[in-house]
Design a protein around this motif. Structure first.
Motif, PDB file in Angstrom:
ATOM      1  N   TYR A   1       0.681  -1.223   0.005  1.00 59.31           N
ATOM      2  CA  TYR A   1      -0.037   0.027   0.032  1.00 59.31           C
ATOM      3  C   TYR A   1       0.879   1.238   0.085  1.00 59.31           C
ATOM      4  CZ  TYR A   1      -4.414  -2.685   1.182  1.00 59.31           C
ATOM      5  OH  TYR A   1      -5.165  -3.400   1.143  1.00 59.31           O
TER       6      TYR A   1
ATOM      7  N   LYS B   1      -3.732   3.414   0.047  1.00 62.71           N
ATOM      8  CA  LYS B   1      -4.329   3.094  -1.350  1.00 62.71           C
ATOM      9  C   LYS B   1      -3.233   1.637  -1.838  1.00 62.71           C
ATOM     10  CE  LYS B   1      -2.122   5.726  -4.695  1.00 62.71           C
ATOM     11  NZ  LYS B   1      -1.727   4.878  -5.841  1.00 62.71           N
TER      12      LYS B   1
ATOM     13  N   GLY C   1      -4.575   1.317  -7.347  1.00 63.27           N
ATOM     14  CA  GLY C   1      -5.738   1.976  -6.778  1.00 63.27           C
ATOM     15  C   GLY C   1      -5.647   3.540  -6.922  1.00 63.27           C
ATOM     16  N   THR C   2      -6.755   4.100  -6.304  1.00 60.13           N
ATOM     17  CA  THR C   2      -6.680   5.467  -6.096  1.00 60.13           C
ATOM     18  C   THR C   2      -6.951   5.814  -4.714  1.00 60.13           C
ATOM     19  OG1 THR C   2      -9.270   5.546  -6.385  1.00 60.13           O
ATOM     20  CG2 THR C   2      -7.749   5.768  -8.512  1.00 60.13           C
ATOM     21  N   TRP C   3      -6.426   6.813  -4.287  1.00 61.01           N
ATOM     22  CA  TRP C   3      -6.807   7.536  -2.835  1.00 61.01           C
ATOM     23  C   TRP C   3      -8.276   7.233  -2.613  1.00 61.01           C
ATOM     24  CZ3 TRP C   3      -2.927   6.962   0.149  1.00 61.01           C
ATOM     25  CH2 TRP C   3      -1.636   7.304  -0.269  1.00 61.01           C
ATOM     26  N   ASN C   4      -9.021   7.691  -3.551  1.00 62.13           N
ATOM     27  CA  ASN C   4     -10.526   7.769  -3.128  1.00 62.13           C
ATOM     28  C   ASN C   4     -10.906   6.399  -2.894  1.00 62.13           C
ATOM     29  OD1 ASN C   4     -10.579  10.662  -3.080  1.00 62.13           O
ATOM     30  ND2 ASN C   4     -11.479  10.637  -5.424  1.00 62.13           N
ATOM     31  N   ALA C   5     -10.531   5.449  -3.606  1.00 58.99           N
ATOM     32  CA  ALA C   5     -11.144   4.135  -3.513  1.00 58.99           C
ATOM     33  C   ALA C   5     -10.342   3.145  -2.361  1.00 58.99           C
ATOM     34  CB  ALA C   5     -11.033   3.293  -4.859  1.00 58.99           C
TER      35      ALA C   5
END
Length: 120
Positions: free
Chosen positions: A32, A99, A103-107
């Protein structure tokens, strides 16, 4: 999924220092990227600092470069944000985030957030 719990926020005078901590649990064996974000009243959430997934690289927002330092303790599954020379404009709710590599931070996973208030 990674669970994140922040600690260390509070009230400090301008020019002072605070150290924020973030404890990670859950699937911490997965790679991560870890980072810190903040959201000031009436503003959008903004990036503060982050490690790459392997910890080799760090990135800082221009507004905190030279004043904030992100660090990690892999043995304890912790990341930290040392904040020095704090300014009133650093006042915000600070969030720890993780993340996945692709992936993205929002996800990703987010902590509950904690208030940092810098008085002038």
């Amino acid at each position: 999924q990674v669970q994140l719990v922040e600690s260390g926020g509070g009230l400090v005078q301008a020019g002072g220092s605070l150290r924020l901590s973030c404890a990670a649990s859950g699937r911490t064996f997965s790679p991560y990227a870890m980072g810190w974000f903040r959201q000031a009243p009436g503003k959008e959430r903004e990036f503060v600092a982050a490690f790459s997934w392997n910890g080799d690289n760090t990135v800082y927002a221009d507004s905190v470069k030279g004043r904030f330092t992100i660090s990690r303790d892999n043995n304890r599954n912790m990341i930290y944000l040392q904040m020095n020379s704090l300014k009133p404009e650093d006042t915000a709710v600070y969030y720890c985030a993780a993340k996945a590599v692709a992936g993205t931070w929002n996800a990703g996973s987010w902590g509950q957030g904690m208030q940092v208030t810098v008085s002038s």
